[in-house]
Enzyme design. Structure first.
Site, mmCIF file in Angstrom:
data_model
loop_
_atom_site.group_PDB
_atom_site.id
_atom_site.type_symbol
_atom_site.label_atom_id
_atom_site.label_comp_id
_atom_site.label_asym_id
_atom_site.label_seq_id
_atom_site.Cartn_x
_atom_site.Cartn_y
_atom_site.Cartn_z
ATOM 1 N N ASP A 123 0.854 -1.206 0.000
ATOM 2 C CA ASP A 123 0.000 0.000 0.000
ATOM 3 C C ASP A 123 0.887 1.252 0.000
ATOM 4 O O ASP A 123 0.877 2.043 0.935
ATOM 5 C CB ASP A 123 -0.943 0.003 1.211
ATOM 6 C CG ASP A 123 -0.204 0.029 2.555
ATOM 7 O OD1 ASP A 123 -0.803 0.520 3.547
ATOM 8 O OD2 ASP A 123 0.967 -0.406 2.604
ATOM 9 N N ASP A 160 6.742 1.132 1.935
ATOM 10 C CA ASP A 160 6.439 0.170 0.864
ATOM 11 C C ASP A 160 7.295 0.464 -0.365
ATOM 12 O O ASP A 160 7.780 -0.442 -1.031
ATOM 13 C CB ASP A 160 4.973 0.269 0.442
ATOM 14 C CG ASP A 160 3.999 0.062 1.568
ATOM 15 O OD1 ASP A 160 3.804 1.012 2.352
ATOM 16 O OD2 ASP A 160 3.468 -1.049 1.689
ATOM 17 N N ASN A 184 -2.380 2.797 3.430
ATOM 18 C CA ASN A 184 -1.799 4.103 3.788
ATOM 19 C C ASN A 184 -2.605 5.253 3.163
ATOM 20 O O ASN A 184 -2.663 6.349 3.712
ATOM 21 C CB ASN A 184 -0.350 4.184 3.311
ATOM 22 C CG ASN A 184 0.575 3.389 4.203
ATOM 23 O OD1 ASN A 184 0.411 3.384 5.418
ATOM 24 N ND2 ASN A 184 1.525 2.684 3.605
ATOM 25 N N THR A 189 2.832 -6.075 2.728
ATOM 26 C CA THR A 189 3.329 -4.958 3.550
ATOM 27 C C THR A 189 2.244 -3.902 3.756
ATOM 28 O O THR A 189 2.533 -2.740 4.041
ATOM 29 C CB THR A 189 4.568 -4.289 2.910
ATOM 30 O OG1 THR A 189 4.170 -3.712 1.648
ATOM 31 C CG2 THR A 189 5.698 -5.280 2.709
ATOM 32 N N PHE A 193 -0.927 -0.909 12.435
ATOM 33 C CA PHE A 193 -1.813 -0.424 11.370
ATOM 34 C C PHE A 193 -2.242 -1.507 10.380
ATOM 35 O O PHE A 193 -3.424 -1.649 10.071
ATOM 36 C CB PHE A 193 -1.133 0.726 10.605
ATOM 37 C CG PHE A 193 -1.974 1.243 9.461
ATOM 38 C CD1 PHE A 193 -1.748 0.808 8.162
ATOM 39 C CD2 PHE A 193 -3.005 2.142 9.688
ATOM 40 C CE1 PHE A 193 -2.530 1.259 7.111
ATOM 41 C CE2 PHE A 193 -3.797 2.609 8.638
ATOM 42 C CZ PHE A 193 -3.558 2.161 7.343
ATOM 43 N N ASN A 194 -1.298 -2.269 9.804
ATOM 44 C CA ASN A 194 -1.648 -3.208 8.733
ATOM 45 C C ASN A 194 -2.685 -4.223 9.201
ATOM 46 O O ASN A 194 -3.544 -4.648 8.424
ATOM 47 C CB ASN A 194 -0.414 -3.949 8.219
ATOM 48 C CG ASN A 194 0.450 -3.071 7.337
ATOM 49 O OD1 ASN A 194 -0.025 -2.063 6.805
ATOM 50 N ND2 ASN A 194 1.718 -3.420 7.215
ATOM 51 N N GLN A 243 7.072 11.148 10.961
ATOM 52 C CA GLN A 243 7.270 10.207 12.082
ATOM 53 C C GLN A 243 7.716 10.972 13.330
ATOM 54 O O GLN A 243 7.326 10.656 14.449
ATOM 55 C CB GLN A 243 8.316 9.146 11.701
ATOM 56 C CG GLN A 243 7.861 8.159 10.657
ATOM 57 C CD GLN A 243 6.949 7.055 11.187
ATOM 58 O OE1 GLN A 243 6.741 6.948 12.410
ATOM 59 N NE2 GLN A 243 6.415 6.239 10.307
ATOM 60 N N HIS A 279 9.674 0.091 8.295
ATOM 61 C CA HIS A 279 8.951 -1.163 8.515
ATOM 62 C C HIS A 279 9.046 -2.160 7.344
ATOM 63 O O HIS A 279 9.577 -3.252 7.476
ATOM 64 C CB HIS A 279 7.466 -0.873 8.762
ATOM 65 C CG HIS A 279 7.167 0.106 9.849
ATOM 66 N ND1 HIS A 279 7.333 -0.167 11.204
ATOM 67 C CD2 HIS A 279 6.695 1.378 9.789
ATOM 68 C CE1 HIS A 279 6.968 0.886 11.912
ATOM 69 N NE2 HIS A 279 6.573 1.846 11.101
ATOM 70 N N ASP A 280 8.476 -1.789 6.198
ATOM 71 C CA ASP A 280 8.196 -2.770 5.142
ATOM 72 C C ASP A 280 9.416 -3.442 4.523
ATOM 73 O O ASP A 280 9.389 -4.651 4.245
ATOM 74 C CB ASP A 280 7.351 -2.110 4.045
ATOM 75 C CG ASP A 280 5.972 -1.736 4.563
ATOM 76 O OD1 ASP A 280 5.354 -0.828 4.000
ATOM 77 O OD2 ASP A 280 5.534 -2.353 5.553
#
Ligand code: RIB
Ligand code: CA
Length: 310
Positions: free
Chosen positions: A11, A16, A40, A124, A165-166, A227, A239-240
Site C-alpha cells: 500500500d 512500501d 496508507n 506490507t 496499522f496493517n 514520524q 517497517h516494510d
C-alpha cells in the site's frame, strides 16, 4: 542461484516504496507482480504511487489494483504519516505506466493456481487482497509456499495500544491469513522499530547518487518528518523493507515460532496480534515471529540494493 519467486502486495506508502526498491532489482528475487491494496491511502493513490515508483526506477513488473475497502470494518488511511497523496515528498515525471486490467485478487489466484507451489506472498499493507483470494479460491492455500508479512507486534501497537496499522486496517483479513495454515513469518513492530532511518543513514544512501538513491532521500525527507511529528522519533522506522531484507538474507532476523491469534472480537484490542512466545496456552505454533534484527546488516542490505540501480 535459486531465485525466490514473490508476489509483493503493498500500500505505497513510503516504506512500501523502499520495499519495492529492494524487490525490484535484487538477483535473489523474482518479482512476479506487485498487487496493491488501500491502506496508507485510498486505492487510487496507492496504485498511482506504485506506478510512479516502478516507472521512475524502470522496474518492469506488472502492477495490479486490488481491494479498495477492508473485508468488514470501515476503511482507514494513514495520511498523517504518508500525506494526502500517500507518497508525499518525491516529485515524479509525468506518469505513463498503467495498472494491469486484471484485478489483483484474480492475479493472485491465477498465478498461484498455475504455480508449482513455489511462490512466497509478501504483504506490507492490510492483508485484504490475499484474504479475498483465499476465500474466492480456497485451492490456492496449499499452493502458497509461505507468507512473509509486515504487521502486528508482540508488544504495543502503533495505531492503538493493542494494534499495528496493517492488521488493524483489516483484522478480519489478517485473521483469514493467520488461520490459513500456511507457513508465515511475521515481521512486527518489535523489530521494525529498531531500524530508525536517522539523518546519517539518509546521508549515507544519498551519497550513492543514482536514481534510487535520490528517491530514497526524497521519500525519507517526508517520512522522517511526519514520524517525528507523530511519534517524536529522530528517524522513521523503515517497517516494510525488513520483509524483503529477510528474503534476501535470512540471517538479518532472529525469528521464533509461536502461536499468534488475531483479535477480531474485542473493541479495545481489535486488530491485536496476540503472540504467545512462552507457550502459556500450549497452542499450535502458527507463525515465525521476528524477535530481533541485525540493524547494521539491514542498512547494508538497503545500501547494496540501492546500488543495483546503476
Ligand atoms: O504499521 C506500519 C505499516 O503500516 C507499514 O506497512 C506502513 O507502510 C503502513 O502500511
Ligand atoms: Ca505498508
Amino acid at each position: 542461484m535459486e531465485k525466490t519467486k514473490i508476489i509483493l502486495d503493498c500500500d505505497p506508502g513510503h516504506d512500501d516504496a523502499v520495499a519495492i526498491i529492494l524487490a525490484g532489482k535484487n538477483p535473489k528475487i523474482d518479482l512476479l507482480g506487485i498487487t496493491i491494496v488501500s491502506g496508507n491511502q485510498t486505492l487510487d493513490k496507492t496504485v498511482r504511487n506504485a506506478l510512479n515508483v516502478t516507472q521512475h526506477l524502470e522496474i518492469d513488473v506488472p502492477v495490479y489494483g486490488g481491494c479498495s475497502e477492508p473485508m468488514v470494518r470501515k476503511k482507514v488511511v494513514a495520511g498523517d504519516i504518508h500525506g494526502e497523496s500517500g507518497l508525499d515528498g518525491p516529485v515524479f515525471p509525468p506518469l505513463e505506466r498503467k495498472a494491469e486490467p486484471e484485478h489483483a485478487v484474480n492475479f493472485i489466484i491465477k498465478t498461484l493456481m498455475e504455480s508449482e507451489g513455489d511462490i512466497t506472498v509478501v504483504t506490507t499493507g492490510p492483508m485484504t487482497n490475499l484474504a479475498m483470494a483465499m476465500r474466492m479460491e480456497p485451492n490456492i492455500v496449499p499452493k502458497i509456499k509461505q507468507i512473509v508479512l509486515m504487521g502486528g507486534a508482540i508488544a504495543n501497537g502503533n495505531v492503538s495500544p493493542a494494534a499495528e496499522f496493517n492488521i488493524m486496517a483489516d483484522a478480519e483479513a489478517a485473521y483469514v491469513c493467520f488461520t490459513s495454515g500456511r507457513p508465515m513469518t511475521m515481521v512486527g513492530l518489535d523489530v521494525t522499530r529498531k531500524v530508525l532511518c536517522y539523518p546519517e543513514i539518509v546521508e549515507r544512501m544519498g551519497r550513492i547518487g543514482n536514481r534510487a538513491s535520490k528517491l530514497f532521500v526524497d521519500l525519507m525527507g517526508h517520512f522522517c518528518k511526519t514520524q517525528k511529528e507523530v511519534f517524536g522519533w529522530e528517524g522513521g522506522p523503515l517497517h516494510d523493507p525488513v520483509t524483503l531484507a529477510y528474503l534476501i538474507d535470512p540471517s538479518v532476523l532472529k525469528v521464533k515460532p509461536m502461536n499468534v491469534r488475531i483479535d477480531i472480537r474485542s473493541t479495545e484490542s481489535y486488530g491485536r496480534t496476540n503472540c504467545d512466545p512462552f507457550d502459556y496456552l500450549h497452542l499450535p505454533h502458527t507463525a515465525d515471529v521476528a524477535m530481533d534484527i541485525d540493524v547494521e546488516r539491514f542498512w547494508d542490505i538497503i545500501e547494496e540494493n540501492i546500488r543495483l540501480y546503476g
